[in-house]
Design a protein around this motif. Structure first.
Motif, mmCIF file in Angstrom:
data_model
loop_
_atom_site.group_PDB
_atom_site.id
_atom_site.type_symbol
_atom_site.label_atom_id
_atom_site.label_comp_id
_atom_site.label_asym_id
_atom_site.label_seq_id
_atom_site.Cartn_x
_atom_site.Cartn_y
_atom_site.Cartn_z
ATOM 1 N N ALA A 167 0.838 -1.193 0.000
ATOM 2 C CA ALA A 167 0.000 0.000 0.000
ATOM 3 C C ALA A 167 0.877 1.248 0.000
ATOM 4 C CB ALA A 167 -0.912 -0.005 1.216
ATOM 5 N N VAL A 168 0.468 2.230 -0.757
ATOM 6 C CA VAL A 168 1.181 3.500 -0.816
ATOM 7 C C VAL A 168 0.457 4.495 0.069
ATOM 8 C CG1 VAL A 168 1.938 5.361 -2.314
ATOM 9 C CG2 VAL A 168 1.952 3.026 -3.164
ATOM 10 N N GLU A 169 1.181 5.078 1.007
ATOM 11 C CA GLU A 169 0.595 6.072 1.896
ATOM 12 C C GLU A 169 0.647 7.440 1.215
ATOM 13 O OE1 GLU A 169 -0.853 5.766 4.952
ATOM 14 O OE2 GLU A 169 -0.710 3.616 4.590
ATOM 15 N N PRO A 170 -0.451 8.186 1.270
ATOM 16 C CA PRO A 170 -0.430 9.508 0.649
ATOM 17 C C PRO A 170 0.406 10.493 1.469
ATOM 18 C CG PRO A 170 -2.521 9.157 1.737
ATOM 19 C CD PRO A 170 -1.746 7.861 1.836
ATOM 20 N N ASP A 171 1.019 11.411 0.778
ATOM 21 C CA ASP A 171 1.738 12.520 1.398
ATOM 22 C C ASP A 171 0.952 13.767 1.043
ATOM 23 O OD1 ASP A 171 3.385 14.567 2.199
ATOM 24 O OD2 ASP A 171 5.098 13.957 0.992
ATOM 25 N N SER A 172 0.122 14.230 1.966
ATOM 26 C CA SER A 172 -0.750 15.365 1.663
ATOM 27 C C SER A 172 0.033 16.658 1.509
ATOM 28 C CB SER A 172 -1.820 15.508 2.743
ATOM 29 O OG SER A 172 -1.207 15.729 3.993
ATOM 30 N N GLY A 173 1.305 16.612 1.813
ATOM 31 C CA GLY A 173 2.153 17.778 1.584
ATOM 32 C C GLY A 173 2.222 18.708 2.772
ATOM 33 N N THR A 174 3.163 19.564 2.721
ATOM 34 C CA THR A 174 3.376 20.575 3.738
ATOM 35 C C THR A 174 3.491 21.903 3.023
ATOM 36 O OG1 THR A 174 4.599 18.983 5.060
ATOM 37 C CG2 THR A 174 4.913 21.287 5.603
ATOM 38 N N THR A 175 2.767 22.892 3.478
ATOM 39 C CA THR A 175 2.847 24.195 2.831
ATOM 40 C C THR A 175 3.759 25.158 3.563
ATOM 41 O OG1 THR A 175 0.884 24.924 4.015
ATOM 42 C CG2 THR A 175 0.559 24.007 1.802
ATOM 43 N N ASN A 176 4.216 24.761 4.762
ATOM 44 C CA ASN A 176 5.106 25.615 5.534
ATOM 45 C C ASN A 176 6.384 24.860 5.875
ATOM 46 O OD1 ASN A 176 3.266 27.809 5.704
ATOM 47 N ND2 ASN A 176 2.172 26.719 7.316
ATOM 48 N N VAL A 177 7.514 25.483 5.602
ATOM 49 C CA VAL A 177 8.824 24.906 5.913
ATOM 50 C C VAL A 177 9.364 25.639 7.126
ATOM 51 C CG1 VAL A 177 11.170 24.517 5.095
ATOM 52 C CG2 VAL A 177 9.265 24.445 3.475
ATOM 53 N N ARG A 178 9.441 24.967 8.253
ATOM 54 C CA ARG A 178 9.969 25.609 9.464
ATOM 55 C C ARG A 178 11.268 24.945 9.895
ATOM 56 N NH1 ARG A 178 7.724 27.976 14.339
ATOM 57 N NH2 ARG A 178 9.513 28.998 15.252
ATOM 58 N N ASN A 179 11.274 23.611 9.925
ATOM 59 C CA ASN A 179 12.433 22.868 10.394
ATOM 60 C C ASN A 179 13.381 22.599 9.219
ATOM 61 O OD1 ASN A 179 14.307 21.188 11.508
ATOM 62 N ND2 ASN A 179 12.870 19.584 12.081
ATOM 63 N N THR A 180 14.276 23.530 8.973
ATOM 64 C CA THR A 180 15.186 23.409 7.824
ATOM 65 C C THR A 180 16.319 22.419 8.066
ATOM 66 O OG1 THR A 180 16.407 25.350 8.587
ATOM 67 C CG2 THR A 180 14.661 25.709 6.946
ATOM 68 N N SER A 181 16.427 21.885 9.266
ATOM 69 C CA SER A 181 17.433 20.844 9.501
ATOM 70 C C SER A 181 16.856 19.450 9.227
ATOM 71 C CB SER A 181 17.985 20.927 10.929
ATOM 72 O OG SER A 181 16.955 20.715 11.858
ATOM 73 N N SER A 182 15.566 19.390 8.900
ATOM 74 C CA SER A 182 14.895 18.128 8.604
ATOM 75 C C SER A 182 15.457 17.497 7.333
ATOM 76 C CB SER A 182 13.397 18.385 8.427
ATOM 77 O OG SER A 182 12.788 17.363 7.686
ATOM 78 N N ASN A 183 15.630 16.186 7.358
ATOM 79 C CA ASN A 183 16.078 15.476 6.161
ATOM 80 C C ASN A 183 15.103 15.644 5.007
ATOM 81 O OD1 ASN A 183 18.422 14.510 7.337
ATOM 82 N ND2 ASN A 183 17.448 12.629 8.060
ATOM 83 N N HIS A 184 13.839 15.903 5.315
ATOM 84 C CA HIS A 184 12.829 16.099 4.271
ATOM 85 C C HIS A 184 13.108 17.369 3.463
ATOM 86 C CE1 HIS A 184 8.885 15.764 2.376
ATOM 87 N NE2 HIS A 184 8.746 17.060 2.588
ATOM 88 N N TRP A 185 13.505 18.454 4.134
ATOM 89 C CA TRP A 185 13.682 19.737 3.456
ATOM 90 C C TRP A 185 15.109 20.034 3.039
ATOM 91 C CZ3 TRP A 185 9.691 21.439 1.285
ATOM 92 C CH2 TRP A 185 8.440 21.297 1.867
ATOM 93 N N ARG A 186 16.080 19.513 3.751
ATOM 94 C CA ARG A 186 17.482 19.867 3.493
ATOM 95 C C ARG A 186 17.885 19.772 2.026
ATOM 96 N NH1 ARG A 186 21.204 16.666 6.968
ATOM 97 N NH2 ARG A 186 19.326 16.698 8.189
ATOM 98 N N PRO A 187 17.476 18.737 1.276
ATOM 99 C CA PRO A 187 17.894 18.664 -0.134
ATOM 100 C C PRO A 187 17.298 19.762 -1.014
ATOM 101 C CG PRO A 187 17.039 16.543 0.628
ATOM 102 C CD PRO A 187 16.740 17.538 1.698
ATOM 103 N N HIS A 188 16.284 20.484 -0.518
ATOM 104 C CA HIS A 188 15.575 21.451 -1.346
ATOM 105 C C HIS A 188 15.855 22.901 -0.957
ATOM 106 C CE1 HIS A 188 13.593 17.904 -2.729
ATOM 107 N NE2 HIS A 188 13.130 17.658 -1.523
ATOM 108 N N LEU A 189 16.893 23.143 -0.178
ATOM 109 C CA LEU A 189 17.179 24.499 0.296
ATOM 110 C C LEU A 189 18.201 25.239 -0.561
ATOM 111 C CD1 LEU A 189 17.191 23.742 4.119
ATOM 112 C CD2 LEU A 189 15.358 24.800 2.767
#
Length: 145
Positions: A2-24
């Motif tokens: 099963a694929v879990e949906p990622d409804s997304g995040t519209t606010n970036v606060r934790n810039t040390s997160s592995n989720h956001w770091r590649p996109h900074l």
């Protein structure tokens, strides 16, 4: 599987997160122009409504910019019924609120850029420099509409 949906995040606060770091990096950064913006809140009578803000000063339509992240051709599952798709996604960089926004939305506010050097740094500087822009606008720089 099963694929879990990622409804997304519209606010970036934790810039040390592995989720956001590649996109900074500059390649993923964008600017969103505005003359006014709103946050969900309660008015003086306690009624829930959007509370609008504008920069203070003499200019009747002062222009400023939100610092943003824009990912082109992002592949993932946003909705189960849609399944895997490739779309553009966007988020605002946020920070702790200044006094005016904090009175309505105490958790966070968008990062607002008003000066040419800030705009240039957001769009082109390495993250080690650009991250200093993740700060609230000075108290008194915004007013309620």
């Amino acid at each position: 599987m099963a694929v879990e949906p990622d409804s997304g995040t519209t606010n970036v606060r934790n810039t040390s997160s592995n989720h956001w770091r590649p996109h900074l990096a500059p390649a993923s950064r964008c600017l969103v122009p505005f003359t006014a913006f709103s946050e969900p809140g309660r008015d003086a009578a306690g009624k829930y409504r959007p509370i609008w803000f504008k920069l203070t000063g003499d200019d009747p339509e002062p222009l400023a910019f939100f610092a943003g992240i824009h990912l082109r051709d992002h592949t993932g599952v946003r909705k189960i019924k849609t399944g895997m798709e490739t779309i553009d996604v966007f988020a605002f960089l946020t920070t702790e609120p200044n006094a005016e926004v904090g009175a309505v939305h105490p958790k966070a506010m968008p990062v607002i850029l008003t000066q040419p050097d800030e705009i240039e740094a957001w769009m082109s500087a390495p993250w080690e420099i650009a991250r200093d822009l993740q700060r609230p606008l000075r108290d008194g720089a915004l007013r309620w509409l």
